[in-house]
Write an enzyme that holds these catalytic residues in place. Structure first.
Site, PDB file in Angstrom:
ATOM      1  N   ASP A 183       0.856  -1.180   0.000  1.00  9.89           N
ATOM      2  CA  ASP A 183       0.000   0.000   0.000  1.00  9.89           C
ATOM      3  C   ASP A 183       0.898   1.239   0.000  1.00  9.89           C
ATOM      4  OD1 ASP A 183      -2.443   1.415   0.114  1.00  9.89           O
ATOM      5  OD2 ASP A 183      -2.227   1.650   2.278  1.00  9.89           O
TER       6      ASP A 183
ATOM      7  N   ASP B 134      -0.177   5.042   0.911  1.00 11.47           N
ATOM      8  CA  ASP B 134      -0.397   5.959   2.033  1.00 11.47           C
ATOM      9  C   ASP B 134      -0.416   5.194   3.350  1.00 11.47           C
ATOM     10  OD1 ASP B 134      -0.816   8.633   0.779  1.00 11.47           O
ATOM     11  OD2 ASP B 134      -2.357   7.533  -0.296  1.00 11.47           O
TER      12      ASP B 134
END
Length: 262
Positions: free
Chosen positions: A12, A14
């Site tokens: 991922d 953020d």
């Protein structure tokens, strides 16, 4: 003697590599280690606003050198899904360049005249007129797709309503629920695996959220690593009925062991 597993990485963005426009310490060194050791990796995001080129530039400004082809968005996953379901179709789109570019790339026509799909993505300028048009088209028979179910998104001023919140509005007005392509739908993981040319049995997913990253990785058959540098804490993670394969403070904990993280 059993050969050690050669791992591929899905990560991922953020909360794992960056916070808004700021680098998470160690993320640049991890990306460099992955590239130096030729370990395949893909950076994932549910955000459909930006193209991979845009996101590469954003990450580069923070000090991360991530190739454009190593970025996978919910917009790209949505385009791949629609291309598999109804090639060369048509769609009415609420979203930004990341989504419209992805749909154009698969030969879709963007129109408000009897489209095959209404496709809802992320935008910072949701329009009442556009939402009303989407509601009427769904009522008229267009299939309802949304890039991701995230209800809110971050900004410097605080949270913003995101795709999931607007999708709920359209669903309430039409009685038609959308099909969400992005995390936690494991379809997002599988499309990223195909783009990476990897298999689930030797791929791990690193994320900061139990409800999206860890869940979608688990349901796609991946090993999972939860980092505590974003949304989840040890306390909130413990409330879920499933667990990550490993929990670490941040990606800095993987430095020097990226080829053998378990």
């Amino acid at each position: 003697m059993t050969e050690p597993v050669t791992w591929n990485y899905l990560m991922d963005m953020d909360g794992v590599l960056v916070h808004e426009e700021h680098l998470i310490p160690g993320a640049d060194d991890l990306v460099k280690e992955l590239r130096d050791k030729d370990i395949p990796f893909m950076v994932l995001t549910n955000n459909s606003i930006y193209t991979p080129r845009d996101l590469r530039a954003r990450l580069h400004r923070t000090g991360l050198d991530v190739p454009e082809e190593a970025i996978w968005t919910s917009a790209l996953a949505t385009a791949k899904f629609l291309d598999s379901q109804r090639p060369n179709g048509s769609a009415y789109v609420i979203g930004e360049a990341g989504l419209t570019t992805a749909l154009h790339s698969i030969g879709y026509v963007l129109t408000d005249r009897d489209p095959d799909y209404v496709v809802l993505g992320e935008t910072r300028t949701y329009s009442f007129e556009a939402i009303t048009k989407a509601i009427r088209l769904v009522q008229a028979g267009a299939r309802f797709i949304a890039t991701n179910p995230d209800e809110t998104g971050p900004s410097r001023e605080g949270v913003l309503p995101a795709t999931g919140s607007v999708a709920a509005l359209i669903e309430r007005a039409t009685g038609r629920a959308p099909y969400f392509v992005g995390k936690p739908n494991p379809l997002m993981m599988r499309s990223a695996l195909r783009a990476l040319g990897a298999h689930s049995e030797n791929t791990l997913m690193i994320g900061d959220r139990m409800d999206t990253d860890v869940r979608s990785g688990l349901e796609a058959g991946l090993a999972t690593i939860l980092v505590l540098s974003g949304i989840s804490t040890v306390e909130t993670a413990d409330r879920f009925p499933y667990r990550p394969t490993r929990t670490i403070t941040s990606v800095a904990d993987l430095l020097g062991t990226a080829d053998q993280p378990f």
